[in-house]
Design a protein around this motif. Structure first.
Motif, short mmCIF file in Angstrom:
data_model
loop_
_atom_site.label_atom_id
_atom_site.label_comp_id
_atom_site.label_asym_id
_atom_site.label_seq_id
_atom_site.Cartn_x
_atom_site.Cartn_y
_atom_site.Cartn_z
N LEU A 85 0.82 -1.21 0.00
CA LEU A 85 0.00 0.00 0.00
C LEU A 85 0.86 1.27 0.00
CD1 LEU A 85 -2.84 -1.06 2.47
CD2 LEU A 85 -3.02 -0.75 -0.01
N GLU A 86 1.97 1.22 0.72
CA GLU A 86 2.89 2.37 0.71
C GLU A 86 3.47 2.58 -0.68
OE1 GLU A 86 5.68 1.44 3.85
OE2 GLU A 86 4.49 2.49 5.36
N ASP A 87 3.82 1.49 -1.34
CA ASP A 87 4.33 1.59 -2.72
C ASP A 87 3.24 2.17 -3.63
OD1 ASP A 87 6.73 0.52 -1.91
OD2 ASP A 87 6.32 -1.51 -2.68
N ASP A 88 2.00 1.67 -3.49
CA ASP A 88 0.89 2.20 -4.28
C ASP A 88 0.69 3.69 -4.01
OD1 ASP A 88 0.53 -0.33 -5.28
OD2 ASP A 88 -1.32 -0.75 -4.15
N LEU A 89 0.80 4.06 -2.72
CA LEU A 89 0.64 5.47 -2.35
C LEU A 89 1.71 6.33 -3.02
CD1 LEU A 89 -0.78 7.64 -0.65
CD2 LEU A 89 0.80 7.08 1.21
N LEU A 90 2.95 5.87 -3.04
CA LEU A 90 4.02 6.62 -3.68
C LEU A 90 3.75 6.77 -5.18
CD1 LEU A 90 7.22 5.23 -1.90
CD2 LEU A 90 6.21 7.50 -1.66
N GLU A 94 3.07 10.30 -7.07
CA GLU A 94 3.85 10.71 -8.24
C GLU A 94 2.91 11.03 -9.41
OE1 GLU A 94 6.92 11.90 -10.41
OE2 GLU A 94 7.09 11.30 -8.32
N ARG A 95 1.90 10.17 -9.60
CA ARG A 95 0.92 10.40 -10.66
C ARG A 95 0.16 11.71 -10.42
NH1 ARG A 95 -2.66 5.39 -11.44
NH2 ARG A 95 -0.67 4.46 -12.05
N ASN A 96 -0.19 11.97 -9.14
CA ASN A 96 -0.89 13.20 -8.78
C ASN A 96 0.00 14.42 -9.06
OD1 ASN A 96 -2.94 14.82 -7.70
ND2 ASN A 96 -2.04 14.75 -5.65
N LYS A 97 1.30 14.28 -8.73
CA LYS A 97 2.24 15.38 -9.00
C LYS A 97 2.35 15.66 -10.50
CE LYS A 97 6.92 16.90 -7.89
NZ LYS A 97 7.45 17.22 -9.17
N GLN A 98 2.40 14.59 -11.28
CA GLN A 98 2.48 14.75 -12.73
C GLN A 98 1.23 15.45 -13.27
OE1 GLN A 98 3.10 10.84 -14.31
NE2 GLN A 98 5.31 10.81 -13.83
N LEU A 99 0.06 15.03 -12.76
CA LEU A 99 -1.18 15.67 -13.19
C LEU A 99 -1.22 17.13 -12.79
CD1 LEU A 99 -3.83 12.89 -12.46
CD2 LEU A 99 -3.08 13.69 -14.70
N ALA A 100 -0.75 17.40 -11.56
CA ALA A 100 -0.73 18.80 -11.11
C ALA A 100 0.21 19.61 -11.98
CB ALA A 100 -0.31 18.86 -9.64
N ASP A 101 1.37 19.03 -12.33
CA ASP A 101 2.32 19.73 -13.21
C ASP A 101 1.69 19.98 -14.58
OD1 ASP A 101 4.16 19.76 -11.18
OD2 ASP A 101 5.37 18.08 -11.97
N GLU A 102 1.01 18.97 -15.12
CA GLU A 102 0.37 19.12 -16.42
C GLU A 102 -0.71 20.20 -16.38
OE1 GLU A 102 -1.12 15.50 -18.17
OE2 GLU A 102 0.75 14.42 -17.70
N MET A 103 -1.51 20.19 -15.30
CA MET A 103 -2.56 21.20 -15.18
C MET A 103 -1.96 22.59 -15.07
SD MET A 103 -5.35 19.31 -12.69
CE MET A 103 -6.13 20.82 -12.29
N GLU A 104 -0.89 22.71 -14.33
CA GLU A 104 -0.23 23.99 -14.18
C GLU A 104 0.34 24.46 -15.52
OE1 GLU A 104 3.53 25.72 -11.73
OE2 GLU A 104 2.18 24.38 -10.63
N ALA A 105 0.94 23.53 -16.27
CA ALA A 105 1.49 23.88 -17.58
C ALA A 105 0.36 24.28 -18.53
CB ALA A 105 2.28 22.72 -18.15
#
Length: 113
Positions: A85-90, A94-105
């Motif tokens: 679960l910790e691995d899944d959370l990481l 990471e996926r959430n960070k990528q989406l946030a970066d994409e949205m920001e871009a």
């Protein structure tokens, strides 16, 4: 003859005293033997109780060891699940960070148009 008779009577009196002493000693030894027999019976009863206690404690120990072993296996399984679960959370972070970066871009691109 009278002297022999007196000596014989004196020996008889001494023998009677000795008999009384020996009978008293025999009575004391008999009482001691009875006490020892009672003590032995009590000791045998305690020994049986101790054997039963040991048997019960051994059974409880085996049960506790089995429960501990089961608990250890359960902990290992749960630890593996936590690790997964910790691995899944990481991965999701990471996926959430990528989406946030994409949205920001994308937002930045829209503002620059």
């Amino acid at each position: 003859m009278e002297i022999d008779l007196e000596r014989a009577e004196e020996r008889a009196v001494q023998s009677d005293r000795k008999i009384v002493e020996l009978e008293e000693e025999l009575r004391v030894v008999g009482n001691n033997l009875k006490s020892l027999e009672v003590s032995e019976e009590k000791a045998n009863q305690r020994e049986e109780e101790y054997k039963n206690q040991i048997k019960n404690l051994t059974t409880r120990l085996k049960e506790a060891e089995a429960r501990a072993e089961f608990a250890e296996r359960s902990v290992q399984k749960l630890q593996k699940e936590v690790d997964r679960l910790e691995d899944d959370l990481l991965v999701e972070k990471e996926r959430n960070k990528q989406l946030a970066d994409e949205m920001e871009a994308t937002l930045h691109d829209i503002q620059n148009m």
